[in-house]
Scaffold this active site. Structure first.
Site, PDB file in Angstrom:
ATOM      1  N   GLY A   1       0.827  -1.208   0.000  1.00 49.80           N
ATOM      2  CA  GLY A   1       0.000   0.000   0.000  1.00 49.80           C
ATOM      3  C   GLY A   1       0.858   1.254   0.000  1.00 49.80           C
ATOM      4  O   GLY A   1       1.906   1.303   0.637  1.00 49.80           O
TER       5      GLY A   1
ATOM      6  N   GLU B   1      -3.170  -9.464   7.575  1.00 47.13           N
ATOM      7  CA  GLU B   1      -2.886  -9.672   9.005  1.00 47.13           C
ATOM      8  C   GLU B   1      -3.230 -11.100   9.394  1.00 47.13           C
ATOM      9  O   GLU B   1      -3.817 -11.363  10.438  1.00 47.13           O
ATOM     10  CB  GLU B   1      -3.652  -8.681   9.895  1.00 47.13           C
TER      11      GLU B   1
END
Lengths: 696, 696
Positions: free
Chosen positions: A191, A456
């Protein structure tokens, strides 16, 4: 498209207006919405939201009206302009991190500074030493460096040990050479990297004297600070369009033997001694490990709110939308029935409504647990109980609390994000055809949230960690170890009682309902243990069982947290509201129980008859009892219309007016006049499509 | 973005190459792919596909390389250009309808002529009389008229009776006045209407002498044939962006007292006599009713292929992608494990692989049933056994065969499309992070397919019709009626046996497995009947039970069709392939059974122990047995790479090369250089973003 003619402007929706229907719904309940909102978010939190919303709504750059129409490049450029303005506003208004988070929640789109703020700054802060703070953190805080966190690679996702990028120590000039040996080594999905960042924390295999020391973080400048062009021997770009998240420039990154100085390796926990050329071992890997646990805890906390957006939209629209007459209604009753009156709609929306609260309370509980654990962790940080090099099944032996928190956060992250994802899609479909329009506001939100199920920790991968922990706890209990936490307590209870069997009064007692969930999770734990330790089954053959086990354990934790929240003295809620919250607890628990019925039978936690009664009586009755309060319950989630950006979920019920306004007045496609015949060019010459496109 | 540097071009993926891995996988199985493809699609079908693919690939307009990047307006304009070219190709090559369908399948995007061809022409043909064929059908066939089918309204979806648009008969000048009395009367979601159509079949309440005769179809010109501007008192446009389907211009449409001549009302089945001003009743509403049944049958037929695209992509990628080592593998085995070896991946993909075949065979069975029924229907069309005005619970009494086909098509449409939707999303997630990239090819395909769960009968609404039929059949059986079809046969068997109980050997006998599904569906039918007829429960309180009942019945039909396909003499398949197909049958059936375990227990079709064994032994063993054949089984679905348009699903396994190529070379965002600092404009002046946008 020409001006809207007068006769069109004069049209109103037929029948009772949306605003009347919603008012009628709200009058059915006397839940104090403001009181419940305050209980959920605190007075301070609600005021903060109002204050920041006021500021954002005044800024033209945050106008949302073209969000659903714009293409990728425009959306990205607008998101960048918003990120810049937000950073200015933060300075101007002296916003705290919490203020900024609220602003981002209200804007509700990922932005190009996201990973700079969410990962780059934090990694520098937590893993850099004083010298590195000076050199890297300060310019980053001042936005002279814009950074990202480059870990995953084209060929490597969850498995950090498998990363291919190397950072080779050069003793001769005390530098590291960062290199991408294969195409699969390309950093990918990073990102803020694609177009925005000029720096990156790069995770690379540290190599000293030909020996790999595992992945470590390096700060690398990747673009020129003036021209923003990539530096030599660096190839970087955006990875292209995605299912959602298109306001973010996820990027790729390749290195061709790029040299960086010794200071580039973040050295708070481990480092290379430039004098001896020796690797200095990490002080405490469990501190790093704690960060991931924290990130997962926030995901659990947010999942309730994420889902609540969909439930708010779908519930309001279900009260406005009317379809078919009631089959049992008398002939002379002409009006169509509000969709929310159908049990097939209630059975989808109301358990999800209960779930929003269940996840919210569980998130709160997790955050408290995390805070409590932080202290213990820093106390034990210097006691040196970490075990480097041990297999993953054994690494948790350091601290009981850490292990428990870690396992709980893994299982809950997996359950909470999966539940929110599936729940949002269920809300979208419960809106019927209009749910498919972008103006529903659910689809775009769902698409942006979706990666949470993967990042995650992939929701399937994570369940192995939960299972590993539960098996270990069960082994301790079997050896006669005293219960030291909730997990070992429920396992011990099960072990003592298993030959007498259970007799949980799930329909009569709330605490028995919680116990039934504990019993089923314990049963599955010992069953999995038998497969692994006695039958010596291969780990891979047990993954499906582990997934089920993790899910069962996480559901128990959620039910328990919901129950305990309502047991605590909650004088902030009127007895009326508290009574409804209890019903929501029962609906969540019983609906979950009957959805997973087969495991509850098999474990003998309940009887077949109890499940049947739960399904045909208890759940159906709860739907009827909760339904009149549905509108006020979603109102308590306190989403401003500006945040939801949804025609269907408007607080005032003006669903059809808003759908029409967006289609007829905001939709740029209607400015294009095409030529419909096969043997002709696509467009008439006299239309403004080409000029339009340069504007869009 | 500058030219790709030489050192980047020289990079290859690490480890065994994707092409090697796929070759290795294919070598594990000796399924004859071509033979199985021929069994599925016939030799003629496969040759047709090759022939048409050849033609399309040569045409520049069908180049797909910018599909995933382009914005709404460009995608729509490209889709229109493609629709035009396709229509020219159809003429040039003398394509049949089947040829054209194959072309559309290969192009794989909805096009602006879609509703003209799929609904306008067919409605005119089936519901117009000779004079109307001359006036409307001929110019439409020549593409001088481009039409659409305008039924649903802003405030009205599934309930056709609730439509608000009116068509009032004016005896004085023998015209109809088409009018939209409210905003909610606006036609909405109408495919091909937004920008393309100049004509519409408008469903409107026919009003004669102040009395409503229900909804009827009217042909209305809506745009000028030369300028393509809307005609006076017509307001029409595109409804805006959607979750998918953005190459289609779904539109809205409002009328302000628009007069149309008598010939506009499609008059094959009902009409207004202009001499007497009397309504002429429909000859046979069940013929119209048959069309919907046919549409639903094709949806079932297609669902297998729709899902197979996702399964093909995910299975191939799971064989190329490697992640983590096997926990039980010895230390010295360094390589990462292919993801397809993980049971958590197998349990998601292989039952879906089995489902693709199950749905395909069921679709085939349905089409055969439909064909058989068409004859019977036209025979009974003139016998006048329709019952106008009867409540929906009773309308099915006309023909036993029609009712059976209709109910089966409703339940199967609901199950098949839901299964395909959920299965595609499961495939996407099984691809991990890269599944989220548009280049996976699954997300965009899923988004376009999604409305199938809502249109042609909402998947929840439809289940009521199934339940209604099953209750009616059960009443017949209870009254001692002889079994006349499969439904009454299984209900009769259940009734006779219910006091002796069932003893199905689900793990030993395939036919017993089918019987267990029949038993559970029958049990749920009689249980629902007791609730409705004895306990007099409200219809609305039973909707959830009805949903479950419909699902159970449809699953029985699928299991039965799969079983029967393999029982029929299938000399076209080698005994080896047939054996694998039997395993796929068992996997589909047992996996479904254990997913729905609770209903199978409750009905006493099986014991708890049998389910446990199915879960822990039978299903897991089947995964192991089918896994080596997975690659060849998806190959048999015979999707050209051009059709899949997926990096992850490439037949040659060059996954990472293709991902990189699309990101680095095709991605227009990489031509934009931004200025990253907060206090600066978004773009550097010297970049080509503005000019770029006019091109995109």
């Amino acid at each position: 498209m020409s001006e809207i003619p007068g006769w069109v402007k004069a049209l109103k929706p037929s029948g009772p207006q949306g605003s009347e229907l919603l008012e009628h719904e709200r009058n059915k309940s006397n839940i104090d919405v403001d009181q419940l909102s305050t209980f959920l978010f605190t007075r301070e939190g609600m005021e903060r939201k109002k204050r920041i919303l006021d500021i954002l709504q005044k800024e033209k750059v945050f106008d949302k009206s073209q969000n659903y129409f714009a293409g990728r490049i425009d959306r990205f450029e607008t998101a960048l302009a918003r990120a810049k303005r937000l950073s200015q506003l933060q300075d101007a208004h002296n916003w705290t991190q919490d203020d900024k988070m609220v602003a981002n929640d209200l804007i509700s789109e990922p932005g190009p500074y996201g990973l700079h703020e969410g990962m780059y700054l934090i990694t520098l802060r937590d893993q850099g030493n004083a010298e590195q703070h000076e050199k890297f953190l300060k310019p980053a805080q001042a936005y002279r460096h814009i950074g990202c966190y480059a870990q995953t690679e084209l060929g490597h996702g969850s498995n950090v040990r498998g990363l291919e990028t190397t950072a080779t120590w050069n003793p001769e000039d005390q530098t590291f050479t960062i290199h991408s040996p294969h195409l699969t080594a390309s950093k990918w999905w990073i990102g803020s990297l694609g177009r925005t960042a000029n720096h990156a924390v790069v995770m690379a295999q540290l190599i000293i004297g030909g020996k790999s020391m595992g992945p470590h973080p390096f700060v690398v400048q990747i673009r020129d600070l003036k021209t923003h062009q990539p530096l030599p021997n660096i190839y970087v770009g955006d990875i292209g369009p995605k299912f959602g998240y298109n306001t973010m420039d996820n990027g790729f990154l390749l290195f061709n033997h790029v040299k960086v100085p010794h200071i580039s390796m973040l050295a708070r926990f481990s480092s290379v001694d430039p004098k001896t050329n020796r690797y200095v071992r990490p002080a405490s890997p469990s501190l790093v490990y704690g960060t991931l646990t924290w990130v997962r805890s926030t995901i659990v906390m947010q999942a309730g709110g994420v889902l609540a957006r969909g439930v708010t939209i779908a519930t309001r629209y279900a009260a406005v939308r009317r379809q078919f007459q009631d089959r049992d209604a008398p002939e002379w009753e002409q009006g169509e029935n509000q969709v929310i009156n159908y049990t097939t709609v209630q059975i989808r929306l109301l358990p999800l409504l209960a779930t929003t609260f269940a996840l919210h309370f569980t998130g709160k509980g997790m955050m408290a647990l995390y805070a409590a654990n932080q202290k213990k962790m820093s106390q034990s940080a210097n006691s040196g109980d970490s075990k480097r090099g041990a297999g993953p099944e054994e690494t948790h032996s350091g601290s009981d609390l850490l292990a428990d928190l870690h396992a709980t956060s893994c299982g809950l992250k997996s359950l909470a994000s999966s539940t929110a994802v599936e729940g949002l899609e269920m809300c979208r479909r419960a809106c019927g055809g209009h749910g498919y329009s972008s103006f529903s506001g659910i689809g775009p939100w769902y698409a942006d949230y979706l990666p949470t199920a993967t990042w995650e920790g992939d929701n399937y991968m994570l369940t192995q960690q939960v299972a590993r922990y539960l098996l270990k706890s069960a082994r301790t209990v079997l050896k006669g170890g005293e219960p030291t936490n909730d997990t070992t307590s429920i396992l011990s209870y099960f072990l003592k009682r298993q030959d007498q069997g259970a007799a949980f009064d799930i329909l009569g007692s709330d605490s028995d309902l919680v116990s039934a969930f504990a019993w089923r999770a314990s049963f599955l734990t010992f069953e999995a243990l038998r497969h692994r330790d006695e039958q010596k089954k291969a780990w891979n053959d047990l993954l499906v069982d582990f997934y089920r086990l993790s899910r069962a354990h996480a559901q128990y934790i959620v039910v328990k947290n919901f129950y305990e929240t309502l047991q605590a003295p909650t004088s902030e809620l009127s007895s009326e509201t508290l009574a409804i919250m209890h019903k929501l607890f029962r609906l969540y628990a019983l609906h979950t129980l009957e959805s997973e019925a087969s495991e509850f039978y098999t474990s003998a936690a309940v009887t077949v008859r109890q499940i049947q009664l739960a399904r045909t009586n208890a759940v159906m009755n709860l739907l009827t009892e909760i339904r009149p309060h549905a509108l006020r319950l979603v109102d308590a989630w306190d989403f401003p219309d500006w945040q939801l950006d949804s025609s269907l979920g408007r607080k005032d019920g003006k669903v059809y007016e808003d759908m029409f306004h967006r289609a007829a007045e905001l939709n740029p496609l209607n400015r294009v006049t095409i030529n419909p015949y096969p043997d002709s060019p696509i467009l008439f010459q006299n239309n403004d499509s080409a000029s339009l496109k340069s504007k869009l």
